[in-house]
Design an enzyme around this catalytic site. Structure first.
Site, PDB file in Angstrom:
ATOM      1  N   LYS A  54      22.765  48.006  -7.008  1.00  0.00           N
ATOM      2  CA  LYS A  54      21.778  47.130  -7.664  1.00  0.00           C
ATOM      3  C   LYS A  54      21.447  47.672  -9.061  1.00  0.00           C
ATOM      4  O   LYS A  54      21.345  46.898 -10.020  1.00  0.00           O
ATOM      5  CB  LYS A  54      20.513  47.023  -6.793  1.00  0.00           C
ATOM      6  CG  LYS A  54      20.735  46.205  -5.515  1.00  0.00           C
ATOM      7  CD  LYS A  54      19.587  46.313  -4.521  1.00  0.00           C
ATOM      8  CE  LYS A  54      19.937  45.628  -3.204  1.00  0.00           C
ATOM      9  NZ  LYS A  54      18.925  45.818  -2.139  1.00  0.00           N
ATOM     10  N   GLN A  98      13.632  48.925  -0.518  1.00  0.00           N
ATOM     11  CA  GLN A  98      14.877  48.866   0.252  1.00  0.00           C
ATOM     12  C   GLN A  98      14.577  49.099   1.735  1.00  0.00           C
ATOM     13  O   GLN A  98      13.854  50.029   2.101  1.00  0.00           O
ATOM     14  CB  GLN A  98      15.863  49.926  -0.280  1.00  0.00           C
ATOM     15  CG  GLN A  98      17.241  49.882   0.361  1.00  0.00           C
ATOM     16  CD  GLN A  98      18.000  48.594   0.051  1.00  0.00           C
ATOM     17  OE1 GLN A  98      17.882  48.032  -1.025  1.00  0.00           O
ATOM     18  NE2 GLN A  98      18.787  48.128   1.003  1.00  0.00           N
ATOM     19  N   ASP A 121      12.670  39.864  -3.562  1.00  0.00           N
ATOM     20  CA  ASP A 121      13.405  39.704  -2.300  1.00  0.00           C
ATOM     21  C   ASP A 121      12.993  38.407  -1.584  1.00  0.00           C
ATOM     22  O   ASP A 121      13.681  37.959  -0.664  1.00  0.00           O
ATOM     23  CB  ASP A 121      13.094  40.876  -1.352  1.00  0.00           C
ATOM     24  CG  ASP A 121      14.168  41.957  -1.358  1.00  0.00           C
ATOM     25  OD1 ASP A 121      15.344  41.620  -1.575  1.00  0.00           O
ATOM     26  OD2 ASP A 121      13.815  43.127  -1.127  1.00  0.00           O
TER      27      ASP A 121
END
Ligand code: GUN
Length: 286
Positions: A54, A98, A121
């Site tokens: 990422k 994460q 997200d």
């Protein structure tokens, strides 16, 4: 193999190029670059790789990023405090924690603490609620990646029977909602199957489009499908030193009309959609 191979890596690369141009335009008009903050707690090997990927993708698209690496013994209070700092930091546009988190930390408590405007997200209940009502602020990265792959491969979703394997909050549940809703690359008839579904193959054999997101290596085989089906494999499973999807690629590619590979299918699309959400978050916050 008879199936068309859907090259998610190439599709994602084209999207990232477009985003890089949009980031330059954003910078011209605001004198700012969008910025993503990722928080990585502990030392899960797969998570380390995902976060590094990422970071690299951000750099290539001209998006600033920072990674907050916290030890495996981090307390929930410490993590909440870090999220609060990033919520309040004006230069940070997107925040990503994460997953998975270590067992002493309650995942939902942390995800709920991210300010919805920075929730790239799309895990916050406010953003999931908006998505469910058909008025999204952000689209969740993997489901949006699946939708874009279908759209850009010219696969007709309107009126198709989509069978989704898996009901996770990250993939199965949101992709089912998104494809059943009114809209472009949507209007599908969706069946959700999961670990408690009886006679699973009776459902999968009726799919025009099958989306596999159950986390079981090579679970879907050719006998479970009808010829000509489009197969989207969201799974990433490590078997020995190999990465495999939830689909038995060798057998399924013989009967499908199109199929995504693992790796090089939905994985790169997820990252491209994260970059898009970070740029959109920056625009929202101006
Ligand atoms: N772990 C596995 N998939 C994801 C994802 O999409 N977002 C985050 N934050 N963590 C993950």
């Amino acid at each position: 193999m008879t199936a068309q191979l859907i090259d998610g890596k190439a599709i994602a690369a084209a999207i990232r190029e477009r985003l890089a141009v949009e980031v330059v335009a954003f910078h011209k008009s605001t004198n700012r670059f969008p910025k993503l903050a990722a928080i990585l707690v502990g030392d899960d090997a797969a998570s380390q790789v995902y976060v590094r990927n990422k970071e690299q993708a951000c750099a290539k698209a001209g998006i600033a990023s920072e990674v907050h690496r916290l030890g495996a013994n981090t307390t929930q209070a410490e993590l909440l405090q870090r999220v609060a700092q990033l919520n309040a930091e004006p230069s940070v546009n997107g925040i990503l924690v994460q997953l998975p988190l270590p067992p002493q930390i309650h995942e939902t408590t942390i995800l709920d603490s991210i300010t919805p405007l920075k929730d790239v997200d799309c895990f916050h209940p406010e953003n999931v609620g908006r998505l469910a009502q058909g008025r999204p602020r952000f689209l969740p990265c993997t489901p949006h990646g699946v939708q874009q792959v279908l759209r850009l491969s010219g696969i007709c979703v309107d009126g198709a029977h989509v069978v989704v394997l898996g009901r996770s909050e990250i993939v199965g549940k949101p992709i089912s909602l998104m494809l059943a809703q009114k809209g472009e690359t949507a209007n599908a008839t969706v069946t959700i199957c999961h670990s408690r579904t009886k006679n699973l193959a009776d459902f999968t054999r009726r799919a025009d489009i099958l989306i596999a997101a159950i986390g079981k290596p090579q679970f879907v085989t050719a006998e479970m499908l009808k010829p000509g089906v489009v197969v989207i494999d969201v799974g990433i499973n490590r078997v020995g030193d190999k990465l495999v999807g939830d689909v038995d690629f060798e057998s399924v590619a013989q009967i499908a009309s199109a199929i995504t590979p693992v790796p090089g299918g939905i994985g790169p699309m997820t990252i491209a959609m994260l970059l898009e959400n970070t740029l959109n978050a920056a625009k929202l916050q101006i």
